[in-house]
Write a protein that holds these residues in place. Structure first.
Motif, PDB file in Angstrom:
ATOM      1  N   GLU A   6       0.812  -0.995   0.119  1.00  0.00           N
ATOM      2  CA  GLU A   6       0.226  -0.540  -0.218  1.00  0.00           C
ATOM      3  C   GLU A   6       0.888   1.454   0.020  1.00  0.00           C
ATOM      4  O   GLU A   6       2.027   1.058   0.224  1.00  0.00           O
ATOM      5  N   LEU A  20      -4.945   6.113  -2.285  1.00  0.00           N
ATOM      6  CA  LEU A  20      -4.801   4.617  -1.693  1.00  0.00           C
ATOM      7  C   LEU A  20      -3.784   4.149  -2.778  1.00  0.00           C
ATOM      8  O   LEU A  20      -5.382   3.797  -2.820  1.00  0.00           O
ATOM      9  N   SER A  21      -2.748   3.507  -2.931  1.00  0.00           N
ATOM     10  CA  SER A  21      -2.868   2.392  -3.600  1.00  0.00           C
ATOM     11  C   SER A  21      -2.438   1.502  -3.212  1.00  0.00           C
ATOM     12  O   SER A  21      -1.484   1.606  -2.411  1.00  0.00           O
ATOM     13  N   CYS A  22      -2.813   0.396  -3.610  1.00  0.00           N
ATOM     14  CA  CYS A  22      -2.131  -1.205  -3.024  1.00  0.00           C
ATOM     15  C   CYS A  22      -1.431  -1.693  -4.285  1.00  0.00           C
ATOM     16  O   CYS A  22      -2.489  -2.536  -5.335  1.00  0.00           O
ATOM     17  N   TRP A  36     -10.374  -2.775   1.091  1.00  0.00           N
ATOM     18  CA  TRP A  36      -9.969  -2.531   1.720  1.00  0.00           C
ATOM     19  C   TRP A  36     -10.272  -2.646   3.183  1.00  0.00           C
ATOM     20  O   TRP A  36     -11.799  -2.455   3.319  1.00  0.00           O
ATOM     21  N   THR A  78      -2.961  -2.779  -9.241  1.00  0.00           N
ATOM     22  CA  THR A  78      -3.056  -1.737  -8.138  1.00  0.00           C
ATOM     23  C   THR A  78      -4.893  -1.371  -8.315  1.00  0.00           C
ATOM     24  O   THR A  78      -5.473  -1.627  -8.836  1.00  0.00           O
ATOM     25  N   TYR A  80      -7.093   0.591  -5.784  1.00  0.00           N
ATOM     26  CA  TYR A  80      -6.886   2.310  -5.411  1.00  0.00           C
ATOM     27  C   TYR A  80      -8.376   2.562  -4.414  1.00  0.00           C
ATOM     28  O   TYR A  80      -9.035   1.497  -4.687  1.00  0.00           O
ATOM     29  N   TYR A  94      -4.880   1.967   7.052  1.00  0.00           N
ATOM     30  CA  TYR A  94      -5.258   0.823   5.932  1.00  0.00           C
ATOM     31  C   TYR A  94      -5.001   0.380   5.487  1.00  0.00           C
ATOM     32  O   TYR A  94      -3.757  -0.224   5.298  1.00  0.00           O
ATOM     33  N   TYR A  95      -5.137  -1.215   5.027  1.00  0.00           N
ATOM     34  CA  TYR A  95      -5.230  -2.202   4.658  1.00  0.00           C
ATOM     35  C   TYR A  95      -6.027  -2.490   3.438  1.00  0.00           C
ATOM     36  O   TYR A  95      -7.103  -2.469   3.660  1.00  0.00           O
ATOM     37  N   CYS A  96      -4.964  -2.961   2.687  1.00  0.00           N
ATOM     38  CA  CYS A  96      -5.704  -4.072   1.532  1.00  0.00           C
ATOM     39  C   CYS A  96      -5.712  -5.046   1.505  1.00  0.00           C
ATOM     40  O   CYS A  96      -4.399  -6.416   2.679  1.00  0.00           O
ATOM     41  N   THR A 119      -1.004   1.883   4.861  1.00  0.00           N
ATOM     42  CA  THR A 119      -0.814   2.832   5.204  1.00  0.00           C
ATOM     43  C   THR A 119      -1.437   3.508   6.193  1.00  0.00           C
ATOM     44  O   THR A 119      -2.540   3.510   5.896  1.00  0.00           O
TER      45      THR A 119
END
Length: 125
Positions: A6, A20-22, A36, A78, A80, A94-96, A119
């Motif tokens: 993330e 946010l990106s993962c 998420w 990715t 988002y 925040y977690y993916c 993140t």
């Protein structure tokens, strides 16, 4: 095993936005659910949003409906999470997460096998 990373967290004032990106490490396909979650200090982890791979309509927690949007870019591997109209109560790590099997209404309670490191999002009033 899918590696997840993330990014995009930060500190913003109330009313602000973040994306946010993962990035996931390997190819995943239409049979996967992506999501998420967040965990505020001293609180239990909370499901925020989920999306089937290749899907467009996501599942959302009531607390974020209309403010957050989950999406993906398959070409960039990715996932988002667009966070708009942020509030101090959105402050959390925040977690993916990614798991084999379609998302269902019970997505928050399934056993997720692949998690990122998280993140931090901090929203000040």
């Amino acid at each position: 095993q899918v590696q997840l990373m993330e990014s995009g967290g930060g500190s913003v004032q109330a009313g602000g936005s973040l994306r946010l990106s993962c990035v996931y490490s390997r190819y995943i396909n239409i049979h996967y659910c992506m999501a998420w979650f967040r965990q505020a200090s001293g609180k239990e982890r909370e499901g925020v949003a989920a999306l089937n791979f290749g899907g467009y309509a996501g599942w959302y927690a009531d607390s974020v409906k209309g403010r957050f949007t989950i999406s993906q870019d398959k070409a960039k591997n990715t996932l988002y999470l667009q966070l708009n109209s942020l509030e101090p109560k959105d402050t959390a790590m925040y977690y993916c997460a990614v798991d084999y099997g379609f998302c269902t209404d019970g997505w928050k309670n399934r056993t997720w096998k692949n998690w990122g490191q998280g993140t931090q999002v901090t929203v000040s009033s």
